[in-house]
Scaffold this motif. Structure first.
Motif, PDB file in Angstrom:
ATOM      1  N   MET A   1       0.829  -1.209   0.000  1.00  0.00           N
ATOM      2  CA  MET A   1       0.000   0.000   0.000  1.00  0.00           C
ATOM      3  C   MET A   1       0.862   1.258   0.000  1.00  0.00           C
ATOM      4  N   MET A   2       2.068   1.172   0.611  1.00  0.00           N
ATOM      5  CA  MET A   2       2.933   2.339   0.667  1.00  0.00           C
ATOM      6  C   MET A   2       3.513   2.635  -0.708  1.00  0.00           C
ATOM      7  N   GLN A   3       3.509   3.897  -1.105  1.00  0.00           N
ATOM      8  CA  GLN A   3       4.014   4.287  -2.399  1.00  0.00           C
ATOM      9  C   GLN A   3       5.067   5.372  -2.228  1.00  0.00           C
ATOM     10  N   SER A   4       5.519   5.918  -3.332  1.00  0.00           N
ATOM     11  CA  SER A   4       6.610   6.881  -3.308  1.00  0.00           C
ATOM     12  C   SER A   4       6.306   8.050  -2.387  1.00  0.00           C
ATOM     13  N   THR A   5       7.320   8.442  -1.613  1.00  0.00           N
ATOM     14  CA  THR A   5       7.153   9.566  -0.699  1.00  0.00           C
ATOM     15  C   THR A   5       7.237  10.900  -1.432  1.00  0.00           C
ATOM     16  N   HIS A   6       7.517  10.863  -2.770  1.00  0.00           N
ATOM     17  CA  HIS A   6       7.629  12.108  -3.528  1.00  0.00           C
ATOM     18  C   HIS A   6       6.264  12.647  -3.928  1.00  0.00           C
ATOM     19  N   ARG A   7       5.238  11.880  -3.763  1.00  0.00           N
ATOM     20  CA  ARG A   7       3.901  12.373  -4.082  1.00  0.00           C
ATOM     21  C   ARG A   7       3.117  12.576  -2.787  1.00  0.00           C
ATOM     22  N   LYS A   8       2.084  13.368  -2.900  1.00  0.00           N
ATOM     23  CA  LYS A   8       1.208  13.538  -1.744  1.00  0.00           C
ATOM     24  C   LYS A   8       0.485  12.221  -1.472  1.00  0.00           C
ATOM     25  N   GLN A   9       0.314  11.928  -0.207  1.00  0.00           N
ATOM     26  CA  GLN A   9      -0.318  10.665   0.167  1.00  0.00           C
ATOM     27  C   GLN A   9      -1.804  10.872   0.453  1.00  0.00           C
ATOM     28  N   ASN A  10      -2.584   9.897   0.032  1.00  0.00           N
ATOM     29  CA  ASN A  10      -4.037   9.973   0.180  1.00  0.00           C
ATOM     30  C   ASN A  10      -4.449   9.554   1.590  1.00  0.00           C
ATOM     31  N   VAL A  11      -5.086  10.466   2.289  1.00  0.00           N
ATOM     32  CA  VAL A  11      -5.579  10.178   3.636  1.00  0.00           C
ATOM     33  C   VAL A  11      -7.102  10.205   3.604  1.00  0.00           C
ATOM     34  N   PHE A  12      -7.703   9.062   3.868  1.00  0.00           N
ATOM     35  CA  PHE A  12      -9.157   8.972   3.933  1.00  0.00           C
ATOM     36  C   PHE A  12      -9.582   9.232   5.376  1.00  0.00           C
ATOM     37  N   VAL A  13     -10.275  10.336   5.592  1.00  0.00           N
ATOM     38  CA  VAL A  13     -10.754  10.692   6.930  1.00  0.00           C
ATOM     39  C   VAL A  13     -12.200  10.223   7.038  1.00  0.00           C
ATOM     40  N   ILE A  14     -12.430   9.244   7.903  1.00  0.00           N
ATOM     41  CA  ILE A  14     -13.743   8.599   8.006  1.00  0.00           C
ATOM     42  C   ILE A  14     -14.466   9.144   9.228  1.00  0.00           C
ATOM     43  N   TYR A  15     -15.655   9.677   9.019  1.00  0.00           N
ATOM     44  CA  TYR A  15     -16.388  10.277  10.128  1.00  0.00           C
ATOM     45  C   TYR A  15     -17.887  10.113   9.912  1.00  0.00           C
ATOM     46  N   GLY A  16     -18.661  10.516  10.918  1.00  0.00           N
ATOM     47  CA  GLY A  16     -20.114  10.403  10.837  1.00  0.00           C
ATOM     48  C   GLY A  16     -20.591   9.115  11.482  1.00  0.00           C
ATOM     49  N   GLY A  17     -21.427   8.379  10.783  1.00  0.00           N
ATOM     50  CA  GLY A  17     -21.961   7.132  11.320  1.00  0.00           C
ATOM     51  C   GLY A  17     -23.448   7.234  11.593  1.00  0.00           C
ATOM     52  N   TYR A  18     -23.970   6.201  12.252  1.00  0.00           N
ATOM     53  CA  TYR A  18     -25.413   6.104  12.468  1.00  0.00           C
ATOM     54  C   TYR A  18     -25.795   6.195  13.941  1.00  0.00           C
ATOM     55  N   THR A  19     -24.845   6.471  14.809  1.00  0.00           N
ATOM     56  CA  THR A  19     -25.148   6.543  16.234  1.00  0.00           C
ATOM     57  C   THR A  19     -25.399   7.990  16.651  1.00  0.00           C
ATOM     58  N   GLN A  20     -25.759   8.167  17.914  1.00  0.00           N
ATOM     59  CA  GLN A  20     -25.998   9.509  18.445  1.00  0.00           C
ATOM     60  C   GLN A  20     -24.719  10.330  18.547  1.00  0.00           C
ATOM     61  N   GLU A  21     -23.584   9.680  18.368  1.00  0.00           N
ATOM     62  CA  GLU A  21     -22.300  10.379  18.425  1.00  0.00           C
ATOM     63  C   GLU A  21     -21.870  10.939  17.073  1.00  0.00           C
ATOM     64  N   ALA A  22     -22.714  10.787  16.054  1.00  0.00           N
ATOM     65  CA  ALA A  22     -22.338  11.195  14.695  1.00  0.00           C
ATOM     66  C   ALA A  22     -22.003  12.678  14.610  1.00  0.00           C
ATOM     67  N   SER A  23     -22.758  13.520  15.312  1.00  0.00           N
ATOM     68  CA  SER A  23     -22.518  14.965  15.215  1.00  0.00           C
ATOM     69  C   SER A  23     -21.140  15.330  15.760  1.00  0.00           C
ATOM     70  N   VAL A  24     -20.725  14.663  16.842  1.00  0.00           N
ATOM     71  CA  VAL A  24     -19.386  14.897  17.394  1.00  0.00           C
ATOM     72  C   VAL A  24     -18.335  14.419  16.400  1.00  0.00           C
ATOM     73  N   SER A  25     -18.588  13.263  15.795  1.00  0.00           N
ATOM     74  CA  SER A  25     -17.657  12.689  14.832  1.00  0.00           C
ATOM     75  C   SER A  25     -17.478  13.590  13.613  1.00  0.00           C
ATOM     76  N   ILE A  26     -18.553  14.187  13.145  1.00  0.00           N
ATOM     77  CA  ILE A  26     -18.474  15.078  11.979  1.00  0.00           C
ATOM     78  C   ILE A  26     -17.564  16.264  12.274  1.00  0.00           C
ATOM     79  N   ARG A  27     -17.695  16.827  13.467  1.00  0.00           N
ATOM     80  CA  ARG A  27     -16.836  17.962  13.841  1.00  0.00           C
ATOM     81  C   ARG A  27     -15.376  17.525  13.941  1.00  0.00           C
ATOM     82  N   SER A  28     -15.151  16.323  14.460  1.00  0.00           N
ATOM     83  CA  SER A  28     -13.783  15.802  14.545  1.00  0.00           C
ATOM     84  C   SER A  28     -13.197  15.618  13.150  1.00  0.00           C
ATOM     85  N   GLY A  29     -13.965  14.972  12.273  1.00  0.00           N
ATOM     86  CA  GLY A  29     -13.479  14.707  10.924  1.00  0.00           C
ATOM     87  C   GLY A  29     -13.157  15.973  10.165  1.00  0.00           C
TER      88      GLY A  29
END
Length: 340
Positions: A1-29
């Motif tokens: 999965m690791m690729q050349s360090t000369h390019r920008k790396q793709n970071v998938f930020v996963i947030y939200g969800g289906y619980t009552q904590e989703a609103s907090v998670s959205i702000r974190s993400g």
């Protein structure tokens, strides 16, 4: 999965969800995305929509291929992650589900591993586990489904005591009971959102929280902080109080002497070791007025990352910027192809 360090790396930020904590998670993400160094990383917002996971990019939603956790753009480009930052509070972010998926695919991610996630997502199992390692915990009682006898509980537990949903965070499903009638009411209410409950004896004392994590192969322990409930009518920090901006609640670096500070650091380091000495944890505990011992309360393996959250403030108090923390955490995990 690791690729050349000369390019920008793709970071998938996963947030939200289906619980009552989703609103907090959205702000974190969103705060993570806003803070990531865009000279090093390309941040992609990954969230939940109609029972599936999507990437939201330029106002468009792209369905994720869960076999590879990638997506294909309208022009046919396949976008793969170099790293997944789990900012989902509650399921499926804190119960080991996403962690198991990324371990299977081989994607480095932010969090403790799937086994520890599943364990620490359950309050009663966590308390039992740390107790088995000679850590002090409050007297407790476990309820599974609706099978409970309120008279037995009230005989075993002295008032007041806390009633907590086992698989919820952000103080959701947490209440403090002062009478049999109140306890029965709170148990019935909590069983509507969780089929498992832990009842814990209230302990008189000062409550603290400490962050602990590993960066550059070194364990960092933040200064102990404590929440001050300024208003007289606030008995404990409930979910409603946490999200109510009108409540006069403040977090401050705790004023403790050197011996107590050392005792706290050893206490937190022991718990961190119990759970594998990996990942980021925020550990809550209380100094019991009766025996002057530290008692474990809760652990958070995906602490809030919004500007209002405790953990980013802990980093600042430790002399570290949130941006540096994110950059170092992500780079180390990609280099080692591990969770962090």
């Amino acid at each position: 999965m690791m690729q050349s360090t000369h390019r920008k790396q793709n970071v998938f930020v996963i947030y939200g969800g289906y619980t009552q904590e989703a609103s907090v998670s959205i702000r974190s993400g969103q705060n993570i995305i806003d803070t990531l160094d865009d000279s090093l990383f390309i941040a992609y917002a990954i969230t939940f929509f109609e029972q599936t996971i999507v990437c939201v990019l330029n106002g468009e939603k792209y369905k994720m291929d869960l076999n590879t956790f990638s997506f294909i753009t309208h022009d046919g480009r396949k976008i793969n992650p170099d790293y997944c930052f789990i900012a989902v509070h509650g399921a499926p972010g804190e119960n080991g589900q996403l962690q198991s998926l990324f371990e299977l695919i081989g994607i480095p991610y932010f969090s403790v591993n799937s086994r520890i996630s599943a364990l620490t997502n359950h309050k009663y199992h966590t308390v039992c586990y740390v107790k088995s390692h000679d850590v002090c915990v409050a007297q407790n009682h476990y309820i599974n489904n609706d099978h409970y006898d309120i008279d037995v509980i009230c005989e075993k537990m002295a008032f007041p005591f806390f009633i907590k949903a086992c698989k919820n965070g952000s103080s959701i499903g947490v209440n403090k009971a002062y009478s049999k009638e109140q306890a029965d009411q709170f148990i019935k209410e909590t069983l509507k959102i969780d089929d498992e409950i832990i009842i814990e004896q209230s302990i008189s004392g000062r409550e603290f929280t400490i962050g602990i994590f590993t960066l550059d192969n070194q364990i960092t322990i933040t200064s102990p902080s404590e929440e001050l409930l300024i208003e007289n009518n606030i008995d404990f920090l409930s979910h409603e109080n946490k999200i109510d901006s009108t409540k006069n609640i403040t977090l401050t670096v705790a004023n403790v002497d050197k011996l107590l500070l050392l005792k706290m650091q050893n206490f937190v380091r022991k718990i961190y070791g119990i759970f594998g000495n990996k990942g980021v944890m925020r550990i809550d505990f209380i100094l019991n007025d009766n025996d002057n011992e530290l008692y474990f309360l809760e652990i958070n393996t995906i602490p809030g990352m919004s500007p209002q959250s405790i953990f980013p403030k802990m980093l600042v108090a430790a002399g570290m910027t949130f941006s540096h923390f994110l950059t170092t955490t992500i780079r180390e995990a990609i280099e080692n192809n591990t969770s962090q």
